[in-house]
Design an enzyme around this catalytic site. Structure first.
Site, PDB file in Angstrom:
ATOM      1  N   ASP A 126       2.286  -1.152  -1.532  1.00 47.67           N
ATOM      2  CA  ASP A 126       0.882  -1.505  -1.759  1.00 47.67           C
ATOM      3  C   ASP A 126       0.281  -0.688  -2.893  1.00 47.67           C
ATOM      4  OD1 ASP A 126       0.461  -3.568  -0.056  1.00 47.67           O
ATOM      5  OD2 ASP A 126      -0.437  -2.385   1.550  1.00 47.67           O
ATOM      6  N   ASP A 175       4.171 -11.224   5.353  1.00 43.85           N
ATOM      7  CA  ASP A 175       3.713  -9.851   5.573  1.00 43.85           C
ATOM      8  C   ASP A 175       3.956  -9.410   7.012  1.00 43.85           C
ATOM      9  OD1 ASP A 175       2.501  -7.462   4.908  1.00 43.85           O
ATOM     10  OD2 ASP A 175       0.745  -8.413   4.000  1.00 43.85           O
ATOM     11  N   ASP A 191      -3.510 -14.950  -1.175  1.00 43.50           N
ATOM     12  CA  ASP A 191      -3.169 -13.922  -0.188  1.00 43.50           C
ATOM     13  C   ASP A 191      -3.965 -14.131   1.099  1.00 43.50           C
ATOM     14  OD1 ASP A 191      -2.754 -10.953   0.817  1.00 43.50           O
ATOM     15  OD2 ASP A 191      -1.454 -11.144  -0.933  1.00 43.50           O
TER      16      ASP A 191
HETATM   17  C1  GLA Z   1      -0.859  -5.960   3.261  1.00 36.21           C
HETATM   18  C2  GLA Z   1      -0.103  -6.306   2.008  1.00 36.21           C
HETATM   19  C3  GLA Z   1      -1.063  -6.541   0.879  1.00 36.21           C
HETATM   20  C4  GLA Z   1      -2.014  -7.652   1.246  1.00 36.21           C
HETATM   21  C5  GLA Z   1      -2.727  -7.330   2.553  1.00 36.21           C
HETATM   22  C6  GLA Z   1      -3.524  -8.498   3.046  1.00 36.21           C
HETATM   23  O1  GLA Z   1      -1.469  -4.717   3.162  1.00 36.21           O
HETATM   24  O2  GLA Z   1       0.822  -5.313   1.701  1.00 36.21           O
HETATM   25  O3  GLA Z   1      -0.379  -6.843  -0.311  1.00 36.21           O
HETATM   26  O4  GLA Z   1      -1.278  -8.850   1.369  1.00 36.21           O
HETATM   27  O5  GLA Z   1      -1.793  -6.979   3.571  1.00 36.21           O
HETATM   28  O6  GLA Z   1      -4.148  -8.233   4.243  1.00 36.21           O
END
Ligand code: GLA
Length: 744
Positions: A549, A479, A367
């Protein structure tokens, strides 16, 4: 399926086995809407449906006729100012300052299949016999704007896909200040309005209210479709429910600013409008220029909300999502975000991956935090090159190590954003969306790159394509973590600033299109701080999206239940995470976390080494189980049985195409004591088939399980220590056809 034009050439009837859609050229040459609903037989003349009764106080179009007023006639694409006072589907600003339009019928054409929408996501056919498209051609004799209304009827399902295309055929510049994807005038307003609204971490909660005179609407002016409202509404008859009754769905295949509204007029007729939000929208069309609206998809059913949802699921899974992964079972993944956040080294990542591999996980996803100077949220966005201090052999090296473990490797990007502390921003400070001489708001210290500019999209494409061609990357999480503010583009002239929001989304679609066509086997998962851009537009490029999230199982029941009204199970990213949960600090049992996440793409968002040995064994079993039933979960027919928005106990189920296997998910938020006897009425089974039911020694026929119900009683009594239950409990009931147990 057929599109019939009557002999007089003024009435169009689109129908298939389920629905009819009928419209007619009116005496003033505009298009009138006559009917959308359950299939009726084709007939030469339906003009009795044009309602032209004398109404005091209405303004009339013809000086010889006191009864013909657009104020109450139902239309296909209403315009303001020529006796219709409802919100219009379109508004065209002309050089003399007038906003009056008069789109008159001038012809039609019928195309087999469905034409592509240039630069925009849309449903499609694989074979021309799957659908037929009627294009109604209209023109305003004064402004010389021509308008084509597209109506696609599919052979299967109660579906009509609509969009509109404008062409300036005159000499003067014209401005579209509103251009809806659909306008649907319904003859009455006896409907409940269902919307899917919420906020970050509680997306798509079902909210219901009765339609009333006046305007009710949801929309977004944030630049993305948003957590707050989804571009999807349902109108259902008050007596309709999940299992029976009439309902119409309206879904917009678009990821930017949108409006979905219903206006109930004085005579209780309801006009539904859906399209790009007109606020802030102003699209200039010079002579010869065209504008294509996004597509909106209407679904009619007389068989209840589950049937409505199943129609959308099938269409969006098979004829909106595309590519290599469309029909494939999705890899079980582990994502390091909640395990490490920004705090990781290559060794720590490989350790997480190794243990995941031992548990049977197939894909490791790295990520946020691997690029530029990104060790916290203040720096690095825009610099899509690996940080050598963290990854000494770059993404290529790490991806290879993961591949060597026998797993696939996935990577996070946030292509549309930049931090001021980045090389990209230092080189191109004017590439962000900002209004001259104004403060520029940030969101999480990041700024939005101006994707309405091709050179910006090109540069991001180059950086991403370089990584994807050098390293073995099988998956991308794309994202988008903030909304747009101070919307303005440095390169557009003043009279085109109203185009920026839409041009931005076209830029996003362009980048998606380039990447997905160059790297067709990479699986894309869309994300926007969880479910801030969980819409059909994204589904065209990314067959799955991070639903929210919020990874807490109890919260997820509502989120996934609400999401399922429009979107298929195969599109919902759903992971098991640690307890106490990072968003809500709740402790749910590991089995409940998995039982909820199975109804989605499934994965883990934790460091497995933080679990006890017992839990690690449980995880292995969960993964084995998901592999066994993954096709059923992701591609079976999904039914909502009992709503978490109304009950402490909720339930849903999936049934295989041959009806021989089904899985029921049952969830109870709070435990109770000495509880009543309970049954759950199942759906979609074969009445004559004998099913074995896990958690039960006996077998039952489909008709028993559906009509008299499946027994779900547990006493949950403190007296029965062997069967003590707890809060946040859940069960899966697995139903299997018994060999030779079919009566028919
Ligand atoms: C967003 C996404 C999360 C993660 C963060 C990383 O909030 O929804 O799943 O990837 O960014 O900064």
């Amino acid at each position: 399926m057929s599109i019939v034009v009557n002999k007089a050439g003024d009435t169009f009837h689109l129908y298939n086995d389920e629905i009819s859609y009928i419209m007619k050229v009116l005496p003033n040459e505009q298009m009138g809407q006559l009917y959308f609903g359950k299939k009726i037989r084709p007939k030469e003349d339906y003009s009795y449906l044009v309602e032209t009764h004398m109404r005091p106080m209405s303004s009339c179009v013809f000086d010889t006729d006191k009864n013909f007023s657009m104020e109450y006639i139902r239309q296909e694409y209403g315009v303001f100012g020529t006796s219709d006072y409802r919100m219009p589907a379109v508004e065209v600003l002309q050089e003399n300052g007038s906003r009056i339009s008069d789109f008159r019928y001038c012809g039609y054409r019928i195309e087999s299949g469905k034409p592509k929408l240039s630069g925009l996501p849309a449903t499609y056919t694989e074979d021309a016999s799957e659908a037929e498209t009627l294009v109604v051609e209209l023109k305003d004799p004064v402004s010389k704007m021509s308008l084509e209304l597209f109506y696609t009827i599919f052979a299967e399902g109660g579906i009509i896909a609509r969009s509109a295309r404008f062409l300036n055929e005159g000499e003067q510049d014209l401005h579209l200040t509103s251009a809806m994807s659909l306008c649907m005038d319904l003859p009455d307003s006896e409907y409940d309005w269902l919307q899917f609204s919420g906020a970050w971490a509680r997306e798509r909660y079902l909210k219901t209210r009765r339609l009333q005179q006046g305007i009710q609407s949801v929309g977004s002016m944030r630049g993305n479709s948003s957590h707050n409202h989804n571009p999807f509404i349902i109108l259902k008859r008050p007596t309709a429910d999940e299992f029976q009754g009439e309902a119409i769905g309206f879904s917009l295949i678009y990821s930017g600013n949108f409006l979905a509204q219903a206006e109930v007029d004085t005579y209780d007729a309801a006009r539904v409008l859906m399209g790009i939000h007109p606020s802030g929208f102003d699209w200039k069309l010079e002579s010869g220029e065209e504008f294509q609206t996004p597509e909106a998809v209407m679904v009619y059913t007389d068989r209840g909300l589950n049937h409505l949802s199943q129609t959308y699921h099938k269409l969006y899974q098979k004829r909106l999502a595309r590519g290599y992964w469309r029909d494939r079972e999705r890899p079980i993944l582990i994502n390091n975000w909640e395990a490490t956040y920004f705090d990781f080294t290559e060794e720590r990542l490989v350790k997480i991956a190794k243990q995941a591999k031992e548990s049977g996980i197939e894909l490791f996803v790295l990520d946020d935090g691997w690029f530029g100077k990104r060790t916290n949220e203040k720096a690095g966005l825009g610099d899509w090159v690996a940080n050598p201090e963290r990854l000494k052999n770059g993404i290529t090296g790490l991806a290879q190590r993961i591949e060597d473990l026998g797993m696939k490797f996935g990577l996070w990007f946030e292509p549309e954003m930049v931090n001021k502390d980045s090389d990209l921003y230092r080189e191109y400070p004017d590439w962000i969306i900002q209004t001259p001489n104004r403060r520029t708001s940030h969101g999480r210290f990041q700024y939005v790159l101006d994707f309405s500019r091709k050179e910006v999209v090109d540069r991001i494409y180059e950086m991403m394509a370089k990584i994807l061609s050098e390293a073995k990357v099988s998956y991308i999480k794309w994202d988008m973590n903030r909304s747009i503010t101070e919307c303005y583009s440095a390169t557009l002239p003043a009279d085109r600033q109203g185009e920026v929001y839409h041009r931005y989304i076209l830029g996003v679609y362009d980048l998606y299109e380039r990447l997905t066509s160059r790297f067709p086997e990479v699986l894309f998962e869309s994300c926007s701080s969880g479910g801030g851009r969980f819409d059909p537009g994204m589904l065209y490029y990314a067959p799955q999206g991070w639903t929210s999230d919020d990874s807490d199982a109890v919260e997820r029941i509502k989120i996934q239940y609400g999401t399922s009204y429009c979107y298929p199970i195969s599109s919902m990213g759903s992971h098991v995470s640690v307890t106490p949960n990072h968003q809500i600090n709740r402790n749910t049992p590991l089995y409940t976390r998995a039982n909820v996440a199975y109804f989605g793409t499934f994965g883990y968002e934790l460091d497995l080494s933080a679990l006890t040995e017992e839990e690690q064994e449980e995880v292995k079993e969960q993964i084995k189980f998901m592999k066994q039933y993954r096709r059923l979960f992701q591609f079976g027919t999904f039914y909502r049985l009992q709503s978490p928005f109304e009950h402490n106990i909720s339930a849903w189920m999936v049934v295989s195409e041959d009806k021989k296997t089904a899985i029921v998910g049952w969830h109870r938020v709070l435990n109770g004591i000495n509880l009543p006897y309970t049954r759950l009425h199942l759906q979609g089974l074969d009445e004559d088939m004998l099913y074995s039911v896990s958690e039960d020694d006996a077998a039952h026929y489909g008709d028993e399980l559906m009509h008299l119900g499946m027994i779900t009683t547990d006493a949950s009594s403190g007296q029965d220590e062997a069967n003590m239950r707890q809060d946040y409990d859940s069960r899966l009931y697995i139903l299997k056809a018994v060999e030779g147990g079919n009566l028919s």
